[in-house]
Write an enzyme that holds these catalytic residues in place. Structure first.
Site, mmCIF file in Angstrom:
data_model
loop_
_atom_site.group_PDB
_atom_site.id
_atom_site.type_symbol
_atom_site.label_atom_id
_atom_site.label_comp_id
_atom_site.label_asym_id
_atom_site.label_seq_id
_atom_site.Cartn_x
_atom_site.Cartn_y
_atom_site.Cartn_z
ATOM 1 N N SER A 67 28.035 22.515 0.363
ATOM 2 C CA SER A 67 27.066 23.464 0.917
ATOM 3 C C SER A 67 27.574 24.091 2.208
ATOM 4 O O SER A 67 28.365 23.506 2.949
ATOM 5 C CB SER A 67 25.733 22.768 1.192
HETATM 6 N N1 SAH Z 1 25.507 17.639 -1.097
HETATM 7 C C1 SAH Z 1 26.763 18.161 -1.589
HETATM 8 C C2 SAH Z 1 26.636 19.499 -2.281
HETATM 9 C C3 SAH Z 1 26.372 19.255 -3.671
HETATM 10 S S1 SAH Z 1 26.530 20.480 -4.900
HETATM 11 C C4 SAH Z 1 27.796 18.265 -0.484
HETATM 12 O O1 SAH Z 1 27.460 18.029 0.675
HETATM 13 O O2 SAH Z 1 28.949 18.544 -0.812
HETATM 14 C C5 SAH Z 1 25.374 19.705 -6.017
HETATM 15 C C6 SAH Z 1 25.834 18.420 -6.671
HETATM 16 O O3 SAH Z 1 24.728 17.930 -7.414
HETATM 17 C C7 SAH Z 1 26.978 18.596 -7.654
HETATM 18 O O4 SAH Z 1 28.021 17.736 -7.318
HETATM 19 C C8 SAH Z 1 26.344 18.211 -8.995
HETATM 20 O O5 SAH Z 1 27.240 17.554 -9.859
HETATM 21 C C9 SAH Z 1 25.234 17.284 -8.558
HETATM 22 N N2 SAH Z 1 24.136 17.115 -9.502
HETATM 23 C C10 SAH Z 1 23.587 18.035 -10.345
HETATM 24 N N3 SAH Z 1 22.604 17.474 -11.068
HETATM 25 C C11 SAH Z 1 22.503 16.178 -10.675
HETATM 26 C C12 SAH Z 1 21.668 15.078 -11.041
HETATM 27 N N4 SAH Z 1 20.729 15.173 -11.981
HETATM 28 N N5 SAH Z 1 21.849 13.900 -10.406
HETATM 29 C C13 SAH Z 1 22.796 13.753 -9.458
HETATM 30 N N6 SAH Z 1 23.618 14.740 -9.073
HETATM 31 C C14 SAH Z 1 23.473 15.947 -9.672
#
Ligand code: SAH
Length: 218
Positions: A67
């Site tokens: 993000s």
């Molecule tokens: N917080 C992260 C940004 C994440 S992008 C950072 O600081 O880098 C969103 C993430 O959510 C992705 O890695 C994706 O694989 C994950 N994601 C999507 N659906 C999900 C679910 N149901 N449970 C856990 N993770 C999930």
């Protein structure tokens, strides 16, 4: 001789990111200090490390993103509106950066990622940086983490199409969920709490996240 690009990951570069966050209206000093502390360049691929302190989202592996610092700051500041956040659950570990920032702000961070390879990479980063108050696992975040509940705050860094009200059961009495809700192009950041007569949803503006998907990838 300096290694090429080393200046781009230096403490001064990080300080400039903090200055920009201030200019954009982030005024929580604890959050700014935490983001000054966490080396964001460790959480992006080496080829992009020189851009780690720009205020932009960057691609990580498996078509996911780390993000934008401004969004991490806003979400973290929102967590800190809880009177005494002790346990925070993040859904969507991704690179691990948001969890790392939270780990400097609250005693216990739990984080769930559905793509096992990302969980493993993030876990290694936490160990290498000595962030010992983060526990992470591969699972479907839609399920929450029942055996560790209740949490003071649940922060979701991927977007479900509808507010995930089932997760309200895993909150403490005065807990809340911070979640971007909506479809692909654009979502609304919501703060959801358990009101005395049903869920209370507060809208906090438009954001863009990748979708929260069901199931795990091993
Ligand atoms: N917080 C992260 C940004 C994440 S992008 C950072 O600081 O880098 C969103 C993430 O959510 C992705 O890695 C994706 O694989 C994950 N994601 C999507 N659906 C999900 C679910 N149901 N449970 C856990 N993770 C999930």
């Amino acid at each position: 001789m300096n290694a090429p690009g080393i200046g781009m990951t230096s403490q001064r570069t990080r300080q400039r990111m903090i200055d920009r966050l201030r200019q954009k209206g982030i005024d929580n000093e604890q959050v700014l200090a935490a983001m000054n502390d966490v080396p964001r360049h460790i959480f992006v691929d080496e080829a992009l490390a020189h851009r780690a302190y720009e205020d932009t989202a960057l691609p990580i592996k498996f078509a996911q993103t780390i993000s934008q610092p401004y969004i991490v700051a806003r979400m973290s500041a929102e967590v800190m509106t809880h009177p005494s956040p002790q346990k925070v659950l993040e859904l969507g570990t991704g690179s691990g950066y948001q969890a790392a920032v939270l780990s400097r702000l609250v005693p216990h961070v739990f984080s769930i990622e559905r793509i096992d390879k990302l969980t493993r990479i993030a876990r290694r980063r936490f160990i290498n940086l000595g962030y010992r108050n983060i526990r992470c696992k591969t699972d479907d975040g839609y399920l929450g983490w029942p055996t560790e509940a209740p949490f003071d705050v649940i922060i979701i860094t991927a977007a479900p199409p509808e507010p995930p009200l089932e997760l309200l059961d895993q909150l403490t009495e005065d807990g809340f969920i911070i979640v971007p809700v909506g479809g692909k192009a654009r979502q609304t950041l919501q703060k959801i709490s358990r009101g005395s007569s049903g869920p209370v949803i507060e809208n906090m503006g438009d954001v863009i996240f990748v979708p929260l998907l069901e199931g795990v990838e091993r």
